[in-house]
Write a protein that holds these residues in place. Structure first.
Motif, PDB file in Angstrom:
ATOM      1  N   ASP A 110       0.767  -1.050  -0.066  1.00  0.00           N
ATOM      2  CA  ASP A 110       0.061   0.032   0.007  1.00  0.00           C
ATOM      3  C   ASP A 110       0.833   1.346   0.100  1.00  0.00           C
ATOM      4  N   GLY A 112       0.787   4.595   0.646  1.00  0.00           N
ATOM      5  CA  GLY A 112       0.589   5.562   1.655  1.00  0.00           C
ATOM      6  C   GLY A 112       1.170   4.870   2.930  1.00  0.00           C
ATOM      7  N   THR A 170       3.507   0.133  -6.812  1.00  0.00           N
ATOM      8  CA  THR A 170       2.542  -0.892  -6.375  1.00  0.00           C
ATOM      9  C   THR A 170       2.241  -1.941  -7.295  1.00  0.00           C
ATOM     10  N   GLY A 226      -1.732  12.042  -4.134  1.00  0.00           N
ATOM     11  CA  GLY A 226      -2.365  10.617  -4.038  1.00  0.00           C
ATOM     12  C   GLY A 226      -2.932   9.953  -5.409  1.00  0.00           C
ATOM     13  N   GLU A 245      -8.449   1.180  -5.706  1.00  0.00           N
ATOM     14  CA  GLU A 245      -7.344   1.259  -4.908  1.00  0.00           C
ATOM     15  C   GLU A 245      -6.954   2.903  -5.053  1.00  0.00           C
ATOM     16  N   SER A 247      -4.651   5.788  -2.815  1.00  0.00           N
ATOM     17  CA  SER A 247      -3.726   6.367  -1.672  1.00  0.00           C
ATOM     18  C   SER A 247      -3.762   7.748  -1.682  1.00  0.00           C
ATOM     19  N   LEU A 249      -2.020  10.997   0.713  1.00  0.00           N
ATOM     20  CA  LEU A 249      -1.010  11.482   1.482  1.00  0.00           C
ATOM     21  C   LEU A 249      -0.964  12.968   1.716  1.00  0.00           C
ATOM     22  N   VAL A 259      -1.901   9.851   6.246  1.00  0.00           N
ATOM     23  CA  VAL A 259      -1.809   9.090   4.861  1.00  0.00           C
ATOM     24  C   VAL A 259      -3.050   8.065   5.186  1.00  0.00           C
ATOM     25  N   GLN A 260      -3.850   7.894   3.996  1.00  0.00           N
ATOM     26  CA  GLN A 260      -4.873   6.894   3.907  1.00  0.00           C
ATOM     27  C   GLN A 260      -4.775   5.875   2.721  1.00  0.00           C
ATOM     28  N   ASP A 261      -4.842   4.505   2.818  1.00  0.00           N
ATOM     29  CA  ASP A 261      -5.010   3.590   1.835  1.00  0.00           C
ATOM     30  C   ASP A 261      -6.162   2.928   1.754  1.00  0.00           C
ATOM     31  N   ARG A 281      -9.982   0.322   4.629  1.00  0.00           N
ATOM     32  CA  ARG A 281      -9.170   1.358   4.646  1.00  0.00           C
ATOM     33  C   ARG A 281      -8.237   1.159   5.910  1.00  0.00           C
TER      34      ARG A 281
END
Length: 414
Positions: A110, A112, A170, A226, A245, A247, A249, A259-261, A281
């Motif tokens: 992932d 982020g 990724t 992101g 998908e 991500s 930041l 950050v979030q993925d 998440r």
């Protein structure tokens, strides 16, 4: 029926080590560490060091020891491999003080969470002055996120400045993280690491091409922070399976990021109605939402999972048909873009906003041919959509700033 698993919990919860990491130690999965070595010579001109770049180097062939992949990379001499803690480590000599070091993983990454752990580990032994993303791009059909951390560290001669540059790629079959810890060479690092990523060839059988692919870059005030990658495949009975998908930041301060993925998989039937959804998440590398939704019958659905530390399970009946993304796009195309209506209210399932019930999304046609406004609760945004009713550009106000998500690559038919 269960959807295939698209989120590997171990990658999100992480196993980052707090031990000191040297150049020859492989970092924990998902958290390769920058190497906070002093890169300043006595009385060196910091500005001159910061602007150093490399002319193109000769291409060197790379082949994994187990034959799992091949590639090529610019290098001053032949790259070498080591295996550390189950991670393959590629050292690429650049003719500078430090090599470019790349970590090749056997499981998905992932973006982020990996960047966040890199920064956390660099911050354990240095005083980070600035941390930021520098670029987000598509290499082949996989996202790459670039970031850097400018730091100070103590040396026997006083403070020294360093610059840790990072790339997280990724790729589904050969996930890759590259770092280079030395002042300057920012553009060179992006060029060389991008070239390596773009040349990767996996020995594994390549998955069947999806029927639809799109990639969007997310920017705040023009700065890349992101991405969103969407892939749609055929499902039985004329349905669609859509994998998403994301991500993100976000710069919390000059020195820190939040950050979030997010990974989600959505199954819809031939009419665009939502059949099932898996959604997960992670925030700052820690899993905070994992929800599953399945259609029981008609507008009745069952949900279960975890949401911000709470176990949730139950049923709800949607007040109207619950549409998937492709179903929503079809309604936008047939009702708003055709001019039949100027406003629509759709029911959507958004686990991050409301895990136990659908919420209304209000869409309004604006003056432009394909311009819409959307409201979901307190969130308001403007959208530019394509002829299929799918968003090409989304603009969301963030106080005095704006976040813009814009599609930069698309292929196939939804």
């Amino acid at each position: 029926m269960r959807l295939r698993t698209t989120l590997l919990l171990g990658l999100l919860t992480g196993c980052a080590t707090t031990a000191s990491t040297s150049k020859t130690e492989a970092p924990a999965e998902g958290a390769p560490a920058a190497q906070p070595a002093s890169t300043s010579e006595p009385r060196a001109d910091l500005e001159a060091l910061s602007t150093r770049e490399l002319a193109p180097l000769a291409k060197q062939q790379v082949s994994a020891p187990d034959g799992s992949f091949t590639a090529e990379v610019e290098a001053e001499a032949a790259p070498t491999f080591q295996e550390q803690q189950g991670v393959l480590v590629l050292s690429v000599p650049l003719g500078t003080r430090s090599p470019m070091t790349c970590f090749v993983y056997s499981e998905p990454l992932d973006a982020g969470g990996a960047i966040y752990r890199l920064l956390q580990m660099a911050g354990q032994r240095t005083d980070i002055q600035r941390a930021r993303t520098t670029d987000v791009r598509l290499i082949g059909d996989s996202p790459a996120v670039f970031a850097e951390a400018l730091y100070l560290t103590d040396t026997p001669r006083g403070k020294a400045a360093g610059l840790a540059k990072m790339m997280v790629y990724t790729h589904d079959q050969v996930p890759l993280v590259c770092t280079h810890d030395e002042m300057g060479y920012s553009e060179s690092f992006q060029r060389i690491s991008s070239g390596l990523a773009g040349s990767l060839k996996s020995a594994a059988e390549r998955p069947q091409a999806p029927r639809y692919f799109e990639f969007s870059v997310i920017r705040v005030e023009g700065h890349p922070v992101g991405f969103e990658k969407r892939v749609t495949r055929d499902a039985s009975g004329g349905g669609r399976l859509t994998e998403l998908e994301v991500s993100f930041l976000f710069p919390r301060s000059q020195k820190e990021m939040t950050v979030q993925d997010t990974v989600s998989t959505e199954l819809s039937d031939k009419d665009g109605r939502l059949v099932a959804r898996d959604h997960a998440r992670a925030t700052n590398g820690e899993l905070d939402i994992q929800m599953s939704l399945e259609q029981v019958k008609g507008r009745e659905y069952h949900y279960e999972g975890k949401h911000n530390g709470r176990d949730l399970s139950g049923n709800f009946t949607a007040p109207d048909e619950l549409l998937g993304e492709l179903g929503s796009s079809r309604v936008v195309r047939e009702q708003l873009l055709s001019g039949k209506k100027k406003e629509l209210t759709l029911q959507v399932y958004s686990p991050s906003a409301s895990p136990a019930a659908p919420i209304p999304q209000v869409l309004r046609k604006e003056a432009g041919a394909r311009e819409l406004t959307a409201e979901i609760g307190a969130l308001k945004m403007t959208l530019s959509v394509d002829a299929q009713g799918m968003a090409e550009k989304v603009t969301i106000p963030m106080g005095s700033m704006q976040m813009v998500q814009e599609r930069v690559s698309v292929s196939g038919t939804p």
